[in-house]
Enzyme design. Structure first.
Site, PDB file in Angstrom:
ATOM      1  N   ASP A   1       0.810  -1.233   0.000  1.00 58.93           N
ATOM      2  CA  ASP A   1       0.000   0.000   0.000  1.00 58.93           C
ATOM      3  C   ASP A   1       0.842   1.281   0.000  1.00 58.93           C
ATOM      4  O   ASP A   1       2.025   1.274   0.298  1.00 58.93           O
ATOM      5  CB  ASP A   1      -0.952   0.005   1.202  1.00 58.93           C
ATOM      6  CG  ASP A   1      -0.219  -0.107   2.536  1.00 58.93           C
ATOM      7  OD1 ASP A   1       0.803  -0.825   2.611  1.00 58.93           O
ATOM      8  OD2 ASP A   1      -0.653   0.530   3.520  1.00 58.93           O
TER       9      ASP A   1
ATOM     10  N   GLU B   1      -0.668  -1.898   5.202  1.00 54.63           N
ATOM     11  CA  GLU B   1       0.316  -1.857   6.297  1.00 54.63           C
ATOM     12  C   GLU B   1       0.315  -0.498   6.973  1.00 54.63           C
ATOM     13  O   GLU B   1       0.429  -0.407   8.198  1.00 54.63           O
ATOM     14  CB  GLU B   1       1.719  -2.189   5.775  1.00 54.63           C
ATOM     15  CG  GLU B   1       2.769  -2.367   6.879  1.00 54.63           C
ATOM     16  CD  GLU B   1       3.278  -1.071   7.489  1.00 54.63           C
ATOM     17  OE1 GLU B   1       3.491  -1.032   8.710  1.00 54.63           O
ATOM     18  OE2 GLU B   1       3.445  -0.072   6.762  1.00 54.63           O
TER      19      GLU B   1
HETATM   20 NI    NI Z   1       6.764   1.030   5.219  1.00 58.67          NI
END
Ligand code: NI
Length: 389
Positions: A78, A136
Site C-alpha cells: 500500500d 500496512e
Molecule cells: Ni513502510
C-alpha cells in the site's frame, strides 16, 4: 543455478513493475490495480494464486518438486496519502497519493523472487509462499491475512523493508526487538462549557487537556524502567471553535504509544487510561480513552538472523551487513513474526551522499531502485533457499 545471471535478466521487468506501481499508488484496502497486476504476474509464472485475501491481498504458492519446509515471503503493497514532490519521471499520477515508503519496491522484489524461484522449481524442496499484504500503513492488513490462514503449514517467515537513509548496497538487521509496537489512542474529554470570563461556572477542558498532556510524560520518565524503551506522544490537541471567549465543553487529544516489551505495553495502555480519567475526574469532568488496535513489536528470531547474516555477507560483503539499532516506527510484519520465527531486514536504498536522501513518508522520498532492487531480490532469494534447507 546461476542466480545473478537470472536476476540480471529479470531486472528490467523488476524495475518496470516497481515504477508502474509507483505511478499508480493505492491506499490501504484499495490496492485493486496493484493486486490484480501481481496476481496476473504470479499466475503467469505458474504459481497457485489466491486473490482477495484480506480484501485486496494476494497469496501465491510455489510448490517445489519434492516435499520439504514452507517459507513465507511477506511484502506490503500500500501507499500513503501524500502529494508526491520527488520529481522522478515515474511520479504518482494519482493526486494526493504516493508510494513514499517503498512498498512499491517490496511488492516488485517479492514478485521477482517468485519469478527467479519458479525457474528452478523442479529442483526446489518444499514450498515458498508469497503474501502480498494490503494496508500496512494503517496497521490493518496483516491480521486478517493471518486469520485467513496464510500461516498454515508455514515454518518461517522473511520480509524486507527498503531504507532510504541507508546507502544502497548495505543491509541492516538485528536479533530480537527491531521495531516498536505502535498503538494509537484518542482521549475524549468532557467538562462544562462556560463564558471565558466566568470560569467558575464551567469545567475547563482546555486546562484538563493541558494537565493530562504534561502528566502523561511522567509515565515514561517515572513509571518506565530507564533501560526499557517507550514513547508517548500527543500529536493532536483539539478544543474550542476558534473563539477567544468561550470555555469549550469538550476537548480531544490524539497520540501514539510505542513500546518493545509486551508487558510494558499493557501497563502503559492501562496507565494512560487511569491517569486521564483520574485527572479529568479530579477537575470535575470526565475522560474516555479509545484505542486503535496497533500491531505488536517486530521481534526477529536470533538464530534466523544469524543464518540470514551469513547469506547476506556472501552477497554484499562482511562490512556491508550492519547491526542496526531498533527503531520506534512500527510495522505489522509483527503479526507474522509473533506467530512464526523469522527475519525482517532493512535493505539500503539511499544515495551514499546523505544530503540527497529523504526520510520515509516525505513528499520527496526517493530510492535508488536500480541498485537496491536487484540486490534485494538476490538477498531474499538466497535467504529463502537457505531457510528451506
Ligand atoms: Ni513502510
Amino acid at each position: 543455478m546461476n542466480l545473478q545471471e537470472t536476476i540480471a535478466e529479470l531486472t528490467p521487468s523488476l524495475l518496470e513493475m516497481r515504477r508502474d506501481f509507483h505511478r499508480h499508488p493505492e491506499l490501504g484496502f484499495q490496492e485493486v490495480r496493484t493486486s490484480a497486476r501481481l496476481a496476473e504476474f504470479l499466475e503467469g509464472l505458474g504459481l497457485e494464486v489466491t486473490r482477495g485475501v484480506a480484501q485486496t491481498g494476494v497469496v501465491a504458492r510455489l510448490k517445489g518438486a519434492r516435499p520439504g519446509k514452507t517459507v513465507l515471503v511477506r511484502a506490503d503493497i500500500d501507499a500513503l496519502p501524500i502529494q508526491e514532490e520527488s520529481g522522478v519521471p515515474y511520479s504518482s499520477q494519482t493526486p494526493g497519493v504516493m508510494h513514499a515508503c517503498g512498498h512499491d519496491g517490496h511488492a516488485a522484489i517479492a514478485a521477482h523472487v517468485a519469478a527467479v524461484l519458479a525457474r528452478y522449481r523442479d529442483r526446489l524442496e518444499g514450498e515458498v509462499r508469497f503474501a502480498f499484504q494490503p494496508a500496512e500503513e494503517i496497521v490493518s492488513g496483516a491480521r486478517p491475512m493471518v486469520e485467513a490462514g496464510v500461516l498454515e503449514g508455514v515454518d518461517c517467515v522473511v520480509g524486507l523493508h527498503l531504507y532510504s537513509l541507508m546507502p544502497a548496497g548495505k543491509v541492516g538487521v538485528r536479533p530480537g526487538p527491531s521495531m516498536a509496537a505502535a498503538d494509537a489512542f484518542t482521549i475524549h474529554l468532557r467538562g462544562r462549557g462556560a463564558h471565558a470570563a466566568m470560569p467558575h461556572e464551567g469545567v475547563d477542558t482546555v486546562l484538563m487537556a493541558s494537565q493530562i498532556v504534561v502528566a502523561l510524560q511522567s509515565l515514561v520518565s517515572r513509571e518506565t524502567d530507564p533501560v526499557a524503551t517507550a514513547v508517548i506522544t500527543i500529536a493532536t490537541v483539539s478544543a474550542g471553535e476558534g473563539a477567544h471567549n468561550i470555555i469549550p465543553e469538550t476537548a480531544e487529544l490524539k497520540g501514539t504509544l510505542r513500546t518493545f516489551d509486551a508487558g510494558l505495553r499493557e501497563k502503559l495502555i492501562r496507565r494512560i487510561g487511569e491517569l486521564s480519567k483520574g485527572i479529568a475526574q479530579a477537575m470535575g469532568g470526565s475522560a474516555e480513552v479509545t484505542w486503535l488496535p496497533g500491531s505488536p513489536a517486530v521481534v526477529n528470531d536470533p538464530q534466523m538472523v544469524e543464518r540470514f547474516r551469513q547469506v547476506a555477507r556472501q552477497v554484499v560483503g562482511e562490512e556491508a551487513v550492519l547491526e542496526v539499532p531498533p527503531v520506534m516506527g512500527g510495522d505489522d510484519m509483527s503479526e507474522f513474526l509473533n506467530r512464526r520465527p523469522g527475519v525482517y531486514f532493512w535493505l539500503g536504498a539511499g544515495d551514499p551522499d546523505p544530503r540527497k536522501n529523504r526520510p520515509h513518508h516525505h513528499p520527496a522520498f526517493w530510492i535508488d531502485d536500480e541498485r537496491s532492487l536487484p540486490l534485494g531480490t538476490e538477498l531474499m532469494t538466497r535467504a529463502v533457499l537457505d531457510f528451506l534447507r
